[in-house]
Design a protein around this motif. Structure first.
Motif, mmCIF file in Angstrom:
data_model
loop_
_atom_site.group_PDB
_atom_site.id
_atom_site.type_symbol
_atom_site.label_atom_id
_atom_site.label_comp_id
_atom_site.label_asym_id
_atom_site.label_seq_id
_atom_site.Cartn_x
_atom_site.Cartn_y
_atom_site.Cartn_z
ATOM 1 N N ILE A 1 -49.951 -35.177 69.739
ATOM 2 C CA ILE A 1 -51.317 -35.583 70.785
ATOM 3 C C ILE A 1 -51.238 -34.981 71.885
ATOM 4 O O ILE A 1 -49.934 -35.138 72.358
ATOM 5 N N VAL A 2 -52.009 -34.311 72.193
ATOM 6 C CA VAL A 2 -51.433 -34.087 74.038
ATOM 7 C C VAL A 2 -52.632 -34.556 74.792
ATOM 8 O O VAL A 2 -53.670 -34.642 74.659
ATOM 9 N N GLN A 3 -51.890 -35.726 76.199
ATOM 10 C CA GLN A 3 -52.390 -36.452 76.468
ATOM 11 C C GLN A 3 -53.206 -35.819 78.038
ATOM 12 O O GLN A 3 -52.184 -35.809 78.540
ATOM 13 N N CYS A 4 -54.099 -35.395 78.175
ATOM 14 C CA CYS A 4 -54.530 -35.199 79.420
ATOM 15 C C CYS A 4 -54.917 -36.167 79.771
ATOM 16 O O CYS A 4 -56.698 -36.604 79.399
ATOM 17 N N GLY A 5 -54.363 -37.204 80.876
ATOM 18 C CA GLY A 5 -54.622 -37.911 81.333
ATOM 19 C C GLY A 5 -53.597 -38.246 82.705
ATOM 20 O O GLY A 5 -52.766 -37.103 82.141
ATOM 21 N N VAL A 6 -53.055 -39.257 82.341
ATOM 22 C CA VAL A 6 -51.937 -40.095 83.549
ATOM 23 C C VAL A 6 -51.428 -40.898 81.726
ATOM 24 O O VAL A 6 -51.143 -40.946 81.263
ATOM 25 N N HIS A 7 -49.917 -40.682 82.671
ATOM 26 C CA HIS A 7 -48.199 -41.558 82.623
ATOM 27 C C HIS A 7 -48.797 -42.030 81.269
ATOM 28 O O HIS A 7 -48.683 -42.437 79.979
ATOM 29 N N PHE A 8 -49.633 -43.337 81.744
ATOM 30 C CA PHE A 8 -49.773 -44.705 80.978
ATOM 31 C C PHE A 8 -50.468 -44.439 80.378
ATOM 32 O O PHE A 8 -50.283 -45.313 78.675
ATOM 33 N N MET A 9 -51.671 -43.398 80.220
ATOM 34 C CA MET A 9 -52.534 -43.096 78.695
ATOM 35 C C MET A 9 -51.387 -42.215 77.346
ATOM 36 O O MET A 9 -51.539 -43.055 76.535
ATOM 37 N N ALA A 10 -50.922 -41.533 77.644
ATOM 38 C CA ALA A 10 -49.704 -41.500 77.362
ATOM 39 C C ALA A 10 -49.202 -42.521 76.095
ATOM 40 O O ALA A 10 -48.334 -42.262 75.596
ATOM 41 N N GLU A 11 -48.212 -43.783 77.699
ATOM 42 C CA GLU A 11 -47.593 -44.056 76.395
ATOM 43 C C GLU A 11 -48.558 -45.422 75.503
ATOM 44 O O GLU A 11 -47.838 -45.351 74.933
ATOM 45 N N THR A 12 -49.507 -45.262 76.478
ATOM 46 C CA THR A 12 -50.971 -46.056 75.503
ATOM 47 C C THR A 12 -50.150 -45.196 73.918
ATOM 48 O O THR A 12 -51.002 -46.073 72.640
ATOM 49 N N SER A 13 -50.908 -43.600 74.010
ATOM 50 C CA SER A 13 -50.932 -43.629 72.173
ATOM 51 C C SER A 13 -49.836 -43.340 72.078
ATOM 52 O O SER A 13 -50.338 -44.118 71.088
ATOM 53 N N LYS A 14 -48.675 -43.529 72.510
ATOM 54 C CA LYS A 14 -46.893 -43.433 71.451
ATOM 55 C C LYS A 14 -46.887 -45.185 71.029
ATOM 56 O O LYS A 14 -46.626 -44.887 69.988
ATOM 57 N N ILE A 15 -46.945 -46.145 72.243
ATOM 58 C CA ILE A 15 -47.421 -47.414 71.860
ATOM 59 C C ILE A 15 -48.192 -47.663 70.690
ATOM 60 O O ILE A 15 -47.492 -47.781 69.032
ATOM 61 N N LEU A 16 -49.385 -46.968 70.236
ATOM 62 C CA LEU A 16 -50.125 -46.989 68.810
ATOM 63 C C LEU A 16 -50.223 -45.813 67.867
ATOM 64 O O LEU A 16 -50.454 -46.533 67.113
ATOM 65 N N SER A 17 -49.267 -44.903 67.921
ATOM 66 C CA SER A 17 -49.025 -43.668 66.793
ATOM 67 C C SER A 17 -47.662 -43.324 67.536
ATOM 68 O O SER A 17 -47.403 -42.666 67.082
ATOM 69 N N PRO A 18 -46.469 -44.399 67.357
ATOM 70 C CA PRO A 18 -45.957 -44.721 67.389
ATOM 71 C C PRO A 18 -44.864 -43.200 66.416
ATOM 72 O O PRO A 18 -43.643 -42.584 66.758
ATOM 73 N N GLU A 19 -45.271 -42.400 65.032
ATOM 74 C CA GLU A 19 -44.648 -41.296 64.591
ATOM 75 C C GLU A 19 -45.333 -39.983 64.959
ATOM 76 O O GLU A 19 -44.664 -39.117 64.711
ATOM 77 N N LYS A 20 -45.802 -40.353 65.683
ATOM 78 C CA LYS A 20 -46.780 -39.135 66.100
ATOM 79 C C LYS A 20 -45.878 -39.007 67.054
ATOM 80 O O LYS A 20 -45.310 -39.517 68.086
ATOM 81 N N THR A 21 -45.663 -37.586 67.515
ATOM 82 C CA THR A 21 -45.184 -36.693 68.989
ATOM 83 C C THR A 21 -46.793 -36.802 69.651
ATOM 84 O O THR A 21 -47.347 -35.937 70.044
ATOM 85 N N VAL A 22 -46.315 -37.119 71.081
ATOM 86 C CA VAL A 22 -47.517 -37.360 72.384
ATOM 87 C C VAL A 22 -46.225 -36.743 73.640
ATOM 88 O O VAL A 22 -45.439 -36.648 73.999
ATOM 89 N N LEU A 23 -47.413 -35.722 73.919
ATOM 90 C CA LEU A 23 -46.605 -34.935 74.221
ATOM 91 C C LEU A 23 -47.891 -35.007 76.373
ATOM 92 O O LEU A 23 -48.406 -35.187 75.987
ATOM 93 N N MET A 24 -47.076 -35.143 77.109
ATOM 94 C CA MET A 24 -47.750 -35.728 78.351
ATOM 95 C C MET A 24 -46.634 -33.676 78.977
ATOM 96 O O MET A 24 -46.093 -33.552 79.485
ATOM 97 N N PRO A 25 -47.991 -33.047 79.688
ATOM 98 C CA PRO A 25 -47.945 -31.927 80.727
ATOM 99 C C PRO A 25 -47.247 -31.955 81.667
ATOM 100 O O PRO A 25 -46.652 -30.765 81.964
ATOM 101 N N ASP A 26 -47.347 -33.312 82.374
ATOM 102 C CA ASP A 26 -46.184 -33.253 83.757
ATOM 103 C C ASP A 26 -46.305 -34.472 83.551
ATOM 104 O O ASP A 26 -47.204 -35.850 84.021
ATOM 105 N N MET A 27 -44.647 -35.025 83.585
ATOM 106 C CA MET A 27 -44.376 -36.380 83.616
ATOM 107 C C MET A 27 -44.475 -37.145 85.277
ATOM 108 O O MET A 27 -44.527 -38.389 84.838
#
Ligand code: 13P
Ligand code: SF4
Length: 304
Positions: free
Chosen positions: A58-84
Motif C-alpha cells: 500500500i502506498v499511502q498518499c496522505g499523512v503519516h497517521f494514515m499510513a500507520e492506520t493502514s499498517k495497523i489494519l494490514s500488518p502483513e502488507k508493506t505500507v510505504l510513506m513517500p515522505d516520512m
C-alpha cells in the motif's frame, strides 16, 4: 498534465510490477488524486479500504497517521510513506501520556480519539473516530462524560450535535482549519453573495455556525455533487476544490483556501522514488499495533 505524464506512467507501471495500490486522501494534489490513486476518499474510507485491498504493497498518499492506520489494519502488507515528514498538527499535539492525563481528570470516561493520532495514542484510547462518524461514535458511548482527543474544535462541534453527552476535550487543533474566523465567512458572503459556504468540522464552531453545511471531506464532495450550487467556497484544504472541479463544471469554486503543508509534502516524484526503491516502509510495534487495531476496528464496526 504533459509534465506529469512520464511520472504517472512510471508509477502505474511499478504498481503493476509490485502488486501495489495507492490510497489517496482527498487533500492530495490533482495529479496524485486523478493520475495514480487507485482509491481516493476521506480518512474513514481509506481506513476501511486498507482492510479490503488484496495488494502486497500500500502506498499511502496522505499523512503519516494514515499510513500507520493502514499498517495497523494490514500488518502483513508493506505500507510505504513517500515522505516520512508528512505529519499533522493534531497528531503531534498529544501523546499516550496526554490520554493518561485525561483519564486521571475524568475517571471512568471513555476516550474517543480522532484517527489523526499516532499508533501509541490510538492504543491508549478506547475507540477512534473520524470527522464523518464522530457524533455517532460519541452518542454510542454508555458513559455520560466522553473524552474526545485531540481536536478541540471537532469535539466542540460534536458537543453541539450530541447534547445528551458531556463532551470534554484535549486542546489540539488543525493548522489548516483553525485559521478561519467567522468574520472571514461573513465578509465573504457580503463580497460574493449567493456563494454556498461549506466548512470542515475541524473549523471552530463559530465558523461552522456561519457555514451552510459542515462535513468530512467526503461529506463535502457529496453535498456539492448533490446540491450543485452555482458558487461554492470550500472552507478547507485547497486541493479539495481542484480535485472535484472537473466533474462539476456547473459549480464555480471560489477562493480563498488554506494549504496543508504536511499533505503537500507528497509529490509524484516521491511516490515514484518510494515505489522504485521500496523505501519509506512504515513499521508499528506489534504490541502497540494490536491495541491500536482494537480502537480502529471498534470504530469501523460501529460505522458500517
Ligand atoms: P477527513 O478526510 O476524514 O474529513 O479528514 C480531514 C483531514 O484533515 C485529514 O487530515
Ligand atoms: Fe492534519 Fe489539518 Fe493537515 Fe489534516 S489538514 S493533515 S488535520 S494539519
Amino acid at each position: 498534465w504533459a509534465i506529469y505524464a512520464p511520472y504517472v506512467k512510471a508509477i502505474n507501471d511499478l504498481k503493476a510490477q509490485r502488486n501495489a495500490v495507492i490510497l489517496g486522501h482527498n487533500y492530495m494534489t490533482p495529479e496524485i488524486y486523478h493520475g495514480v490513486s487507485d482509491f481516493v476518499g476521506d480518512s474513514l474510507q481509506l481506513a476501511i479500504k486498507a482492510t479490503e485491498v488484496e495488494a502486497d504493497v500500500i502506498v499511502q498518499c496522505g499523512v503519516h497517521f494514515m499510513a500507520e492506520t493502514s499498517k495497523i489494519l494490514s500488518p502483513e502488507k508493506t505500507v510505504l510513506m513517500p515522505d516520512m515528514e508528512a505529519g499533522c498538527s493534531l497528531a503531534e499535539s498529544i501523546t499516550a501520556e496526554g490520554i493518561a492525563e485525561m483519564r486521571r481528570r475524568y475517571p471512568g470516561a471513555p476516550v474517543v480519539s480522532y484517527v489523526n493520532t499516532t499508533a501509541e495514542v490510538k492504543a491508549a484510547s478506547d475507540i477512534c473516530c473520524t470527522s464523518s462518524n464522530a457524533a455517532q461514535i460519541v452518542a454510542a458511548q454508555d458513559n455520560h462524560t466522553v473524552i474526545m482527543t485531540p481536536d478541540q474544535y471537532l469535539a466542540q462541534n460534536v458537543a453541539r450535535d450530541v447534547p445528551q453527552k458531556n463532551v470534554v476535550w484535549w486542546e489540539g487543533s488543525c493548522i489548516v482549519h483553525e485559521q478561519y474566523s467567522p468574520q472571514d465567512l461573513r465578509d465573504f458572503r457580503e463580497w460574493n453573495p449567493g456563494t454556498r459556504l461549506i466548512a470542515h468540522p475541524e473549523c471552530p464552531p463559530d465558523v461552522v455556525a456561519e457555514a451552510d453545511y459542515s462535513g468530512s471531506t467526503s461529506g463535502i464532495i457529496k453535498y456539492v455533487t448533490d446540491e450543485k450550487p452555482e458558487k461554492a467556497l470550500l472552507i478547507t484544504e485547497c486541493s479539495m476544490a481542484s480535485n472535484i472541479a472537473d466533474q462539476l463544471p456547473e459549480v464555480e469554486f471560489v477562493g480563498p483556501c488554506n494549504m496543508c503543508p504536511y499533505m503537500k509534502k507528497i509529490t509524484l516524484e516521491k511516490v515514484l522514488f518510494a515505489l522504485d526503491t521500496m523505501t519509506g516502509q512504515v513499521e508499528v510495534d506489534a504490541e502497540v499495533a494490536e491495541k491500536a487495531r482494537l480502537s480502529v476496528q471498534r470504530m469501523i464496526d460501529l460505522s458500517r
